[in-house]
Design an enzyme around this catalytic site. Structure first.
Site, short mmCIF file in Angstrom:
data_model
loop_
_atom_site.label_atom_id
_atom_site.label_comp_id
_atom_site.label_asym_id
_atom_site.label_seq_id
_atom_site.Cartn_x
_atom_site.Cartn_y
_atom_site.Cartn_z
N GLU A 13 33.60 36.04 43.98
CA GLU A 13 34.50 34.90 44.13
C GLU A 13 35.42 35.16 45.32
OE1 GLU A 13 37.85 32.68 41.31
OE2 GLU A 13 37.48 34.84 41.11
N CYS A 40 34.89 34.21 37.36
CA CYS A 40 36.11 34.87 36.93
C CYS A 40 36.35 34.71 35.43
CB CYS A 40 37.30 34.35 37.75
SG CYS A 40 38.74 35.44 37.72
N LYS A 78 33.30 25.92 39.61
CA LYS A 78 33.96 26.42 38.40
C LYS A 78 34.37 25.27 37.50
CE LYS A 78 37.58 29.73 37.10
NZ LYS A 78 38.65 30.61 37.62
#
Length: 536
Positions: free
Chosen positions: A285, A398, A348
């Site tokens: 990321e 994440c 995301k």
């Protein structure tokens, strides 16, 4: 710390009402609540004393047993605060002390509800002590279900399941996911407190001791089917950042160059025959915090790296929109020769509130003007299933690895390999290790090999039994190459989805309702014990 046996039998004509058993003295209960929070904390990474999780559950269960509801809530809150304030300390590095405190308090409040539930079901435990393991498992599974969803989409950090990376109970993830692991660990805690309170009854004590051992060590006998089939060589690149801290975004070109140069060096190793040719390279990321779809220099650098390594690169980047305040956090496949494949990218789906977007921004601005430092990250609208040619990735970004449904959606969508792209440059090694523990559980849960790749570490591969391979150090540059098996089983946990959790919550609601007649009966006794008619 033993308690007198319950005295709930109906009195005879003319007999005085029976005295209700009393709770522990409040100072003792408060000390147990503090110890419970500490035990739960040290069970989790970076300490990894997994066996302390059931101990923490047992300590809190003993503290709240037979107490008033408000005392049960307070003791649960104390345990939650002792757990979450140090566990989430890394959130203060980038956001400051106020969001850290608010998040920790919100999580502790939900543990407070668990303490209240433990106090509420006390009459049931006193009547049938064998229910304590079952009720403890249900209470903790239900509170985690709540924390996974509220407030603002939830924050499922610090789950009991995430403490079991080195424990036999990790294998349960393949059968019922994180909720089943949590249930069994908490049930072991319930059996443990029942064991301690049965010291004067040898047969009962032996039964609870056997239950503790069976719950914690019995899962070692459960079979797992590891991924098999053709192997694909995958490389992960941890390029590192010039400096840790929030200002890493101001160094975004240096971060991109670090990942480009590390990939170039890997290509040199491959050309010299010292390293295997990867079929896929995965960057973390924010490895290109410069949007390569809008910046030709960034695009040229990534294309040159992909051409040199002769493999597609999954690049973590921020994509800008026509509105300068709106962005997407994406992983995009960058092919050698042809560049970005816009059909193979993932945005995301669960941006982090107060960090990646600001809920209630006008209200938050009244508290601090720093809210305007947080841009507006838009959520993606589909699971992270990316066809990289040699392997289909299940990409999550994440903190998304903590959410059961987001990971499962990639597997049901056809993912052969779980990939977690993350950026820990604004946190610390403890946070990275906590994420890696989640990756370990997900690999077992879905019968897939997995990887976690970070800008600064910790990065590594995880096999289908939760073993970690090639783990990197923190705040360093590293490249790890591994052969990945791409044919994994469809586990019972994958097939059942969230049904184990739904069943546990439904049973918890039934238990809370079912204890009401017993509580009314106690209230009608009318003595000076802890439980009285005010609590009905």
């Amino acid at each position: 710390m033993t308690m007198p046996p319950p005295a709930l039998a109906s009195p005879g004509p003319g007999d005085p009402p029976p005295a209700l058993p009393r709770p522990l003295r409040l100072p003792v209960a408060a000390a147990l609540a503090v110890a419970a929070g500490a035990a739960l904390l040290f069970a989790l990474p970076p300490y990894d004393l997994w066996w302390l999780s059931p101990v923490g559950v047992a300590l809190l269960a003993a503290a709240v047993h037979r107490r008033r509801l408000r005392a049960g809530f307070g003791l649960g809150f104390v345990a939650g605060a002792v757990l979450f304030f140090p566990l989430l300390w890394w959130t203060s590095f980038s956001a400051g002390w106020l969001p850290w405190a608010l998040l920790s308090v919100a999580q502790a409040v939900i543990i407070g509800f668990a303490g209240m539930a433990g106090a509420w079901v006390s009459p049931l435990v006193d009547r049938w002590r064998w229910t304590w393991p079952l009720l403890a498992g249900l209470i903790w599974t239900a509170q985690e279900a709540l924390r996974d969803r509220a407030p603002f989409g939830g924050f499922p950090w610090g789950r009991l399941a995430f403490s079991q990376g080195d424990a036999p109970t990790l294998r349960l993830a393949a059968y019922g996911g994180a909720p089943l692991v949590t249930f069994v660990v908490a049930a072991a805690g319930g059996a443990l407190v029942a064991l301690v309170l049965s010291v004067h009854r040898p047969r009962v004590l032996a039964g609870f001791a056997l239950a503790v051992a069976a719950l914690l060590f019995g899962p070692a006998a459960l079979p797992l089917t590891p991924p098999s089939g053709p192997a694909t060589t995958v490389a992960i690149v941890q390029g590192n950042v010039p400096r840790l801290g929030l200002d890493f975004n101001a160094q975004r070109r240096a971060v991109l160059d670090n990942h480009v140069n590390a990939t170039r060096r890997l290509a040199g190793e491959v050309a010299a025959g010292r390293q295997k040719q990867p079929a896929l390279v995965v960057w973390p990321e924010n490895s290109s915090d410069i949007d390569p779809l809008r910046n030709s220099d960034a695009a040229d650098a990534i294309s040159a790296a992909a051409d040199l390594i002769k493999a597609p690169i999954l690049v973590g980047t921020l994509q800008r929109t026509d509105d300068p305040e709106d962005i997407y956090n994406v992983g995009i496949l960058w092919n050698p020769g042809t560049g970005p494949d816009l059909a193979q990218q993932y945005a995301k789906r669960h941006p982090v509130p107060f960090a990646e977007y600001m809920p209630l921004r006008p209200i938050a601005r009244m508290v601090t003007d720093k809210v305007d430092l947080v841009r507006n990250m838009l959520p993606g609208d589909h699971p992270g299933v990316i066809d990289a040619g040699a392997v289909t990735l299940g990409d999550v970004i994440c903190f998304e690895v903590a959410y059961d449904g987001i990971v499962r959606d990639t597997v049901t969508g056809g993912a052969q390999l779980l990939a977690v792209q993350t950026n820990n440059a604004t946190f610390n090694e403890a946070e990275a290790l906590q994420q890696l523990a989640m990756v370990r559980l997900r690999a077992v849960e879905h019968g897939r090999e997995a990887l976690m790749v970070s800008t600064v570490g910790v990065s590594g591969f995880v096999d289908g039994e939760g073993g970690v391979h090639g783990a990197t150090g923190f705040n360093t540059a590293a490249v790890v190459v591994r052969d990945i098996a791409t044919e994994g089983p469809r586990t019972l946990a994958t097939r059942s989805g969230n049904w184990p959790e739904v069943v546990a919550v439904a049973l918890m609601v039934a238990a809370l309702a079912g204890v009401l007649p017993l509580r009314r009966r106690r209230a009608n006794i009318g003595n000076d014990g802890e439980i009285d008619s005010e609590e009905r």
